[in-house]
Scaffold this motif. Structure first.
Motif, PDB file in Angstrom:
ATOM      1  N   ASP A 139      44.746   6.489  -1.337  1.00  0.00           N
ATOM      2  CA  ASP A 139      45.909   5.611  -1.147  1.00  0.00           C
ATOM      3  C   ASP A 139      47.197   6.424  -1.076  1.00  0.00           C
ATOM      4  OD1 ASP A 139      44.304   3.391  -1.131  1.00  0.00           O
ATOM      5  OD2 ASP A 139      44.688   2.825  -3.214  1.00  0.00           O
ATOM      6  N   SER A 143      49.392   6.674   2.335  1.00  0.00           N
ATOM      7  CA  SER A 143      50.784   6.212   2.261  1.00  0.00           C
ATOM      8  C   SER A 143      51.741   7.279   2.784  1.00  0.00           C
ATOM      9  CB  SER A 143      51.128   5.849   0.813  1.00  0.00           C
ATOM     10  OG  SER A 143      52.491   5.496   0.701  1.00  0.00           O
ATOM     11  N   TYR A 144      51.506   8.524   2.414  1.00  0.00           N
ATOM     12  CA  TYR A 144      52.353   9.634   2.869  1.00  0.00           C
ATOM     13  C   TYR A 144      52.241   9.817   4.382  1.00  0.00           C
ATOM     14  CZ  TYR A 144      54.212  14.408   3.127  1.00  0.00           C
ATOM     15  OH  TYR A 144      54.945  15.522   3.450  1.00  0.00           O
ATOM     16  N   ARG A 146      51.378   7.528   6.620  1.00  0.00           N
ATOM     17  CA  ARG A 146      51.968   6.385   7.324  1.00  0.00           C
ATOM     18  C   ARG A 146      53.495   6.447   7.301  1.00  0.00           C
ATOM     19  NH1 ARG A 146      47.507   1.876   5.309  1.00  0.00           N
ATOM     20  NH2 ARG A 146      46.079   2.239   7.069  1.00  0.00           N
ATOM     21  N   GLN A 147      54.057   6.905   6.190  1.00  0.00           N
ATOM     22  CA  GLN A 147      55.507   7.098   6.159  1.00  0.00           C
ATOM     23  C   GLN A 147      55.925   8.147   7.178  1.00  0.00           C
ATOM     24  OE1 GLN A 147      57.563   7.426   2.250  1.00  0.00           O
ATOM     25  NE2 GLN A 147      55.554   7.001   1.369  1.00  0.00           N
TER      26      GLN A 147
END
Length: 255
Positions: A139, A143-144, A146-147
């Protein structure tokens, strides 16, 4: 999960076709390609867009997003079948010689998530705790990523507006030099070409890159889920054949 690069010719063909269509249309209309080359307009649009994205995102996120852009041409290899064979092999070893034998494979693993998962297995971690630890790591990684991919989406949103700003600046330059006809042409060129750069970069490069990266990240998420499922099944002591059949369900697009 290999990082070996394999050229994505679809991306190359897409960019080439888009540029050929625009330049070909310009020539068919009787124009010349030199009219589309305006360094002032390019500097305004690109510099303004990069500045806006930098204001929005930390430098670390921006640099990682730029680094990830190589995936457009050299995407990470999707080695689902290789991963399944590895997991089934580890399952047979664990059933035959115990979980501790996987420690050697953990030491030789190049993928950090695989290394951690095998080490947790070798340490005798319970299946639910194994899944929890690995999912937290996935996760955070996703998340990293996608940012980082969102910087291209942000650039696609800012570029057309910066292009309009460049057009207004060009028109201001025109209005200031109405008494000098020799200077009007360059100002008008900057005005219109800045808009072309803004809209063109957004719709031919920035937004497609953002969407392509999102798609690749989603594929990597499926690979991660497959890895976690396989490791948890090994921890549960499931039959290797059942593990293989379950993991094959992830390979819908490879059937």
């Amino acid at each position: 999960m290999s990082d070996r690069a394999k050229i994505d010719f679809n991306s190359i063909a897409g960019v080439s076709l888009a540029l050929a269509a625009i330049m070909g249309g310009q020539l068919l209309e009787g124009g010349h390609l030199g009219a589309l080359i305006q360094f002032a307009a390019f500097f305004i649009v690109v510099g303004g867009t990069v500045g806006a994205v930098l204001l929005q995102s930390p430098v670390k996120i921006l640099m990682n997003g730029v680094k990830m852009s190589k995936w457009i041409i050299f995407p990470p290899e999707k080695a689902s079948q290789v991963l399944i064979r590895q997991l089934v092999g580890w399952s047979y070893l664990a059933r035959k010689d115990g979980f501790l034998v996987l420690e050697t494979h953990a030491e030789s693993a190049t993928d950090p998530l695989t290394k951690k998962g095998l080490q947790l297995l070798a340490d005798g971690s319970k299946p639910d705790k194994l899944r929890e630890i690995l999912e937290i790591e996935v996760d955070a990684e996703v998340s990293y990523q996608r940012q980082s991919a969102k910087i291209w989406e942000a650039a696609g949103g800012y570029a057309p507006t910066i292009g309009i700003l460049g057009a207004v600046l060009g028109l201001i330059h025109v209005m200031e030099n109405l008494s000098e006809p020799s200077l009007l042409g360059s100002g008008i060129a900057v005005a219109f070409v800045a808009t072309i750069y803004g809209v063109g970069l957004a719709n031919l490069f920035f937004l497609p890159i953002a969407n392509k990266l999102k798609s690749i990240i989603n594929e990597q998420v499926v690979m991660r889920e497959m890895l976690i499922d396989g490791l948890v099944a090994i921890a549960d002591g499931e039959n290797p054949r059942l593990i293989e059949n379950r993991l094959m369900s992830y390979c819908v697009d490879e059937r």
